[in-house]
Design a protein around this motif. Structure first.
Motif, PDB file in Angstrom:
ATOM      1  N   VAL A  18      32.032  16.369  38.268  1.00 52.02           N
ATOM      2  CA  VAL A  18      32.514  17.176  39.385  1.00 52.02           C
ATOM      3  C   VAL A  18      33.998  17.455  39.242  1.00 52.02           C
ATOM      4  CG1 VAL A  18      32.930  17.186  41.866  1.00 52.02           C
ATOM      5  CG2 VAL A  18      30.723  16.439  40.981  1.00 52.02           C
ATOM      6  N   SER A  19      34.770  16.438  38.855  1.00 52.63           N
ATOM      7  CA  SER A  19      36.212  16.625  38.739  1.00 52.63           C
ATOM      8  C   SER A  19      36.556  17.599  37.626  1.00 52.63           C
ATOM      9  CB  SER A  19      36.906  15.276  38.494  1.00 52.63           C
ATOM     10  OG  SER A  19      36.521  14.744  37.244  1.00 52.63           O
ATOM     11  N   ALA A  20      35.664  17.736  36.651  1.00 53.32           N
ATOM     12  CA  ALA A  20      35.929  18.636  35.539  1.00 53.32           C
ATOM     13  C   ALA A  20      35.419  20.044  35.798  1.00 53.32           C
ATOM     14  CB  ALA A  20      35.286  18.079  34.275  1.00 53.32           C
ATOM     15  N   CYS A  21      34.737  20.270  36.948  1.00 54.07           N
ATOM     16  CA  CYS A  21      34.114  21.559  37.212  1.00 54.07           C
ATOM     17  C   CYS A  21      35.125  22.671  37.434  1.00 54.07           C
ATOM     18  CB  CYS A  21      33.208  21.467  38.443  1.00 54.07           C
ATOM     19  SG  CYS A  21      31.657  20.619  38.140  1.00 54.07           S
ATOM     20  N   ALA A  22      36.206  22.378  38.145  1.00 55.73           N
ATOM     21  CA  ALA A  22      37.158  23.421  38.492  1.00 55.73           C
ATOM     22  C   ALA A  22      37.812  23.971  37.236  1.00 55.73           C
ATOM     23  CB  ALA A  22      38.215  22.878  39.440  1.00 55.73           C
ATOM     24  N   THR A  23      37.806  25.283  37.122  1.00 52.48           N
ATOM     25  CA  THR A  23      38.376  25.943  35.966  1.00 52.48           C
ATOM     26  C   THR A  23      39.580  26.752  36.399  1.00 52.48           C
ATOM     27  OG1 THR A  23      36.185  26.140  34.983  1.00 52.48           O
ATOM     28  CG2 THR A  23      37.901  27.580  34.107  1.00 52.48           C
ATOM     29  N   ALA A  33      37.356  37.864  39.799  1.00 54.60           N
ATOM     30  CA  ALA A  33      37.226  37.065  38.581  1.00 54.60           C
ATOM     31  C   ALA A  33      37.504  35.597  38.873  1.00 54.60           C
ATOM     32  CB  ALA A  33      38.179  37.586  37.501  1.00 54.60           C
ATOM     33  N   VAL A  34      38.454  35.328  39.751  1.00 50.66           N
ATOM     34  CA  VAL A  34      38.766  33.950  40.140  1.00 50.66           C
ATOM     35  C   VAL A  34      37.542  33.302  40.775  1.00 50.66           C
ATOM     36  CG1 VAL A  34      40.142  32.512  41.706  1.00 50.66           C
ATOM     37  CG2 VAL A  34      41.239  34.344  40.414  1.00 50.66           C
ATOM     38  N   PHE A  35      36.920  34.003  41.699  1.00 48.34           N
ATOM     39  CA  PHE A  35      35.711  33.469  42.341  1.00 48.34           C
ATOM     40  C   PHE A  35      34.576  33.291  41.334  1.00 48.34           C
ATOM     41  CE2 PHE A  35      37.205  35.527  46.522  1.00 48.34           C
ATOM     42  CZ  PHE A  35      37.745  34.331  46.970  1.00 48.34           C
ATOM     43  N   ALA A  36      34.421  34.259  40.426  1.00 51.33           N
ATOM     44  CA  ALA A  36      33.328  34.200  39.451  1.00 51.33           C
ATOM     45  C   ALA A  36      33.466  32.994  38.525  1.00 51.33           C
ATOM     46  CB  ALA A  36      33.283  35.488  38.629  1.00 51.33           C
ATOM     47  N   TRP A  41      27.530  25.075  42.130  1.00 55.40           N
ATOM     48  CA  TRP A  41      26.972  24.411  43.305  1.00 55.40           C
ATOM     49  C   TRP A  41      27.972  23.433  43.918  1.00 55.40           C
ATOM     50  CZ3 TRP A  41      24.942  19.129  43.614  1.00 55.40           C
ATOM     51  CH2 TRP A  41      24.376  18.864  44.864  1.00 55.40           C
ATOM     52  N   MET A  42      28.622  22.634  43.070  1.00 56.22           N
ATOM     53  CA  MET A  42      29.572  21.628  43.554  1.00 56.22           C
ATOM     54  C   MET A  42      30.991  22.181  43.653  1.00 56.22           C
ATOM     55  SD  MET A  42      27.970  18.810  44.214  1.00 56.22           S
ATOM     56  CE  MET A  42      29.269  17.587  44.224  1.00 56.22           C
ATOM     57  N   ASN A  43      31.211  23.341  43.072  1.00 51.17           N
ATOM     58  CA  ASN A  43      32.570  23.863  43.007  1.00 51.17           C
ATOM     59  C   ASN A  43      32.521  25.369  43.253  1.00 51.17           C
ATOM     60  OD1 ASN A  43      35.433  23.419  42.302  1.00 51.17           O
ATOM     61  ND2 ASN A  43      34.960  24.863  40.684  1.00 51.17           N
ATOM     62  N   ASN A  44      32.645  25.765  44.530  1.00 53.08           N
ATOM     63  CA  ASN A  44      32.491  27.159  44.902  1.00 53.08           C
ATOM     64  C   ASN A  44      33.708  27.592  45.723  1.00 53.08           C
ATOM     65  OD1 ASN A  44      31.722  29.596  46.279  1.00 53.08           O
ATOM     66  ND2 ASN A  44      29.588  29.132  45.772  1.00 53.08           N
ATOM     67  N   TRP A  45      34.657  28.215  45.056  1.00 55.82           N
ATOM     68  CA  TRP A  45      35.913  28.561  45.717  1.00 55.82           C
ATOM     69  C   TRP A  45      35.725  29.613  46.804  1.00 55.82           C
ATOM     70  CZ3 TRP A  45      40.463  28.781  41.661  1.00 55.82           C
ATOM     71  CH2 TRP A  45      40.600  27.521  41.080  1.00 55.82           C
ATOM     72  N   ARG A  46      34.828  30.543  46.592  1.00 53.81           N
ATOM     73  CA  ARG A  46      34.594  31.560  47.618  1.00 53.81           C
ATOM     74  C   ARG A  46      34.091  30.906  48.896  1.00 53.81           C
ATOM     75  NH1 ARG A  46      30.951  33.739  50.280  1.00 53.81           N
ATOM     76  NH2 ARG A  46      30.894  35.897  50.943  1.00 53.81           N
ATOM     77  N   ARG A  47      33.161  29.964  48.752  1.00 57.19           N
ATOM     78  CA  ARG A  47      32.617  29.252  49.911  1.00 57.19           C
ATOM     79  C   ARG A  47      33.720  28.450  50.601  1.00 57.19           C
ATOM     80  NH1 ARG A  47      28.859  25.077  47.712  1.00 57.19           N
ATOM     81  NH2 ARG A  47      30.858  24.124  47.251  1.00 57.19           N
ATOM     82  N   ASP A  48      34.575  27.804  49.816  1.00 56.16           N
ATOM     83  CA  ASP A  48      35.663  27.001  50.389  1.00 56.16           C
ATOM     84  C   ASP A  48      36.620  27.851  51.212  1.00 56.16           C
ATOM     85  OD1 ASP A  48      34.670  24.707  49.145  1.00 56.16           O
ATOM     86  OD2 ASP A  48      35.974  24.924  47.396  1.00 56.16           O
ATOM     87  N   VAL A  49      36.986  29.009  50.673  1.00 53.80           N
ATOM     88  CA  VAL A  49      37.930  29.886  51.368  1.00 53.80           C
ATOM     89  C   VAL A  49      37.281  30.506  52.604  1.00 53.80           C
ATOM     90  CG1 VAL A  49      39.296  32.007  51.169  1.00 53.80           C
ATOM     91  CG2 VAL A  49      39.311  30.347  49.324  1.00 53.80           C
ATOM     92  N   ALA A  50      36.017  30.877  52.489  1.00 56.52           N
ATOM     93  CA  ALA A  50      35.308  31.441  53.641  1.00 56.52           C
ATOM     94  C   ALA A  50      35.249  30.436  54.791  1.00 56.52           C
ATOM     95  CB  ALA A  50      33.896  31.868  53.231  1.00 56.52           C
TER      96      ALA A  50
END
Length: 198
Positions: A18-23, A33-36, A41-50
């Motif tokens: 999980v800690s390695a998921c963020a790119t 592109a940032v969101f893509a 599943w464990m690392n969804n920036w769009r969901r976090d910002v929403a």
């Protein structure tokens, strides 16, 4: 290795995964592109910002522009060091800012206390997004800044609420220019998000 030993190490393996998921995005000026690049599943920036946007009433493009301008979406970002001692030993950093949001130690502690989110980490994008939403929301409530005024929200973010209220930014052309760039980035992100924010 026996099944019981495998099960014992499984949480550690999951945690490391999980800690390695963020790119760190390669196209930081394209929010889609940032969101893509961070859409698991464990690392969804769009969901976090929403989630943070809905919670605090701050538009998502402004929150993303703030994080982009502060850290370039680098979760380990730190400010430069003041100097080198004897040309060899690194001196102290110019501030305690750290992580995606570049939150200072004291401000992060205040955020944890006020939200009760004591497990929040500055290297976690979801926590950083929540912090940015929380801070901008305080600027709206305490300083009367409009929630869609990216320029003024960034000035308050950079100078702090007391500094913004004092007007310490008025004679600082450099930070005003940076705030304008943040507002421009927010507008660019808003236009881009029309194609990828559903």
């Amino acid at each position: 290795m026996s099944a019981s030993r495998v099960l014992r190490f499984l949480p550690l393996v999951v945690l490391l995964g999980v800690s390695a998921c963020a790119t760190k995005p390669s196209q930081i000026n394209n929010v889609c592109a940032v969101f893509a690049q961070n859409n698991g599943w464990m690392n969804n920036w769009r969901r976090d910002v929403a989630k943070a946007s809905q919670k605090y009433g701050i538009p998502p493009h402004i929150m993303m522009a703030t994080i982009r301008m502060e850290s370039g979406f680098d979760g380990r970002a730190r400010p430069r060091r003041k100097s080198m001692f004897f040309g060899l030993i690194p001196g102290p950093r110019i501030s305690s800012a750290y992580g995606y949001s570049q939150a200072l130690d004291g401000t992060w502690l205040q955020y944890q206390k006020e939200t009760g989110n004591y497990s929040a980490r500055r290297t976690n994008f979801g926590d950083a997004a929540d912090f940015v939403g929380w801070y901008h929301n305080k600027s709206v409530r305490t300083l009367g800044i409009a929630p869609d005024d990216a320029y003024s929200l960034y000035l308050a973010y950079y100078h702090g609420h007391a500094g913004y209220a004092r007007g310490s930014w008025r004679n600082n052309a450099s930070i005003q220019g940076y705030a304008r760039k943040t507002a421009e980035m927010a507008a660019k992100y808003q236009a881009q998000m029309r194609t990828c924010w559903r």
